[in-house]
Design an enzyme around this catalytic site. Structure first.
Site, mmCIF file in Angstrom:
data_model
loop_
_atom_site.group_PDB
_atom_site.id
_atom_site.type_symbol
_atom_site.label_atom_id
_atom_site.label_comp_id
_atom_site.label_asym_id
_atom_site.label_seq_id
_atom_site.Cartn_x
_atom_site.Cartn_y
_atom_site.Cartn_z
ATOM 1 N N TYR A 1 22.047 45.096 39.648
ATOM 2 C CA TYR A 1 21.848 43.756 39.070
ATOM 3 C C TYR A 1 21.367 43.879 37.624
ATOM 4 O O TYR A 1 21.949 43.288 36.707
ATOM 5 C CB TYR A 1 20.853 42.938 39.900
ATOM 6 C CG TYR A 1 20.578 41.584 39.265
ATOM 7 C CD1 TYR A 1 21.583 40.626 39.206
ATOM 8 C CD2 TYR A 1 19.343 41.303 38.681
ATOM 9 C CE1 TYR A 1 21.357 39.399 38.584
ATOM 10 C CE2 TYR A 1 19.108 40.082 38.066
ATOM 11 C CZ TYR A 1 20.125 39.134 38.021
ATOM 12 O OH TYR A 1 19.908 37.933 37.395
ATOM 13 N N VAL B 1 35.021 32.855 39.859
ATOM 14 C CA VAL B 1 35.124 33.696 38.655
ATOM 15 C C VAL B 1 35.591 35.121 38.978
ATOM 16 O O VAL B 1 35.804 35.909 38.063
ATOM 17 C CB VAL B 1 33.810 33.734 37.824
ATOM 18 C CG1 VAL B 1 33.437 32.367 37.302
ATOM 19 C CG2 VAL B 1 32.669 34.380 38.591
#
Ligand code: NDP
Ligand code: 8X3
Length: 251
Positions: A149, A57
């Site tokens: 994150y 991706v």
């Protein structure tokens, strides 16, 4: 009605469980990931209802070319599950490896938006579709070591809500699934760069969510009638809660 679903990160954890669950429910799944051997094993198990697709991706060229490069009969994707993602490191921001930050952004944010952008026109044209994003409780509740994150997952949440605003007037739906602590996947082994003892210790004494719990959630949100859009689902194991803001007192 049988759906065709593209699931990213289907070689492990949530993605593999989602693929199994949706095929079990009578749907067709394009299972994407970088590890071809894992995809082939899934295909052996699940048969003709599963199309393995080797896809990174972070490869923007491959993402843009994706709709036209799928085999005939697999191009009309009803559901995109943007699941591929990762956390790297759990140390303080000032000590973090900047390459880790770049990789989390490239995978969790840039990859997700490029793939979504590539598939949305077809969904809108057919006036049928569903984008299911894998966010996280880390996108809502800060925790030490969560820095980039958590920020990528906050992006995923807001992108999901904003997409919904743009798609108003169509039957294309958007859902952000936001799990908390979930065990039995490769997530923590990846986060701790292969240190499986540290990864296992992370879950010690807990009964975390499982990949099957997440697959159940995805099956539920996508099975709603088309006039129902589940915007966000936040789920935690019973043993987890969000805490008060952290206060460091002197002395
Ligand atoms: P896993 O590490 O088990 O699975 C991650 C998947 O992402 C793998 O299949 C991996 O496949 C794929 N992936 C990673 N990088 C890429 C890339 N560049 N291109 C394509 N695929 C990639 O983790 P989980 O199943 O636990 O996590 C899935 C998602 O859920 C992630 O987005 C994660 O942030 C999120 N999440 C996880 C939670 C948890 O506690 N486990 C909680 C909340 C959210 P491959 O390496 O073969 O390419
Ligand atoms: C992963 C959830 O709480 O382990 O997205 O960071 S947590």
């Amino acid at each position: 009605m049988a759906m065709t679903t593209l699931v990213t990160g289907a070689t492990s954890g949530f993605g593999a469980a989602i693929a199994r669950r949706l095929v079990g429910d009578g749907h067709r799944v394009i299972a994407a990931g970088r590890r071809a051997d894992r995809l082939e094993a899934l295909k052996l198990d699940l048969g003709e209802a599963l199309l393995p697709l080797v896809l990174d991706v972070t490869d923007m060229v491959a993402l843009a070319a994706l709709p036209g490069s799928l085999p005939e009969g697999w191009r009309e994707i009803d559901v995109l599950v943007n699941n591929a993602g990762l956390a790297l490191g759990l140390g303080p921001a000032q000590e973090a490896d900047i390459a880790h930050w770049d990789r989390m952004v490239a995978t969790n944010v840039t990859g997700l938006i490029h793939l979504t952008r590539a598939l949305l026109p077809g969904m809108v044209e057919r006036d049928r579709g569903h984008v299911v994003n894998l966010g996280s409780v880390a996108g809502t509740y800060p925790y030490p070591g969560g820095h980039v994150y958590g920020a990528t997952k906050a992006f995923v949440k807001q992108f999901s809500l904003n997409l919904k605003a743009d798609l108003i007037g169509t039957f294309v739906r958007v859902t952000d699934v936001e799990p908390g602590l979930c065990g039995g996947t490769e997530f923590s082994t990846v986060r701790f760069e292969g240190d499986s003892a540290r990864a296992a210790a992370f879950y010690q004494g807990t009964q975390p969510l499982t990949a099957e719990d997440i697959a159940e959630t995805v099956a539920w949100v996508t099975a709603q009638p088309r006039h129902v859009n589940i915007n966000r689902v936040e789920l935690m194991p019973t043993c987890q809660a969000s805490g008060p803001p952290i206060v460091k007192r002197q002395g």
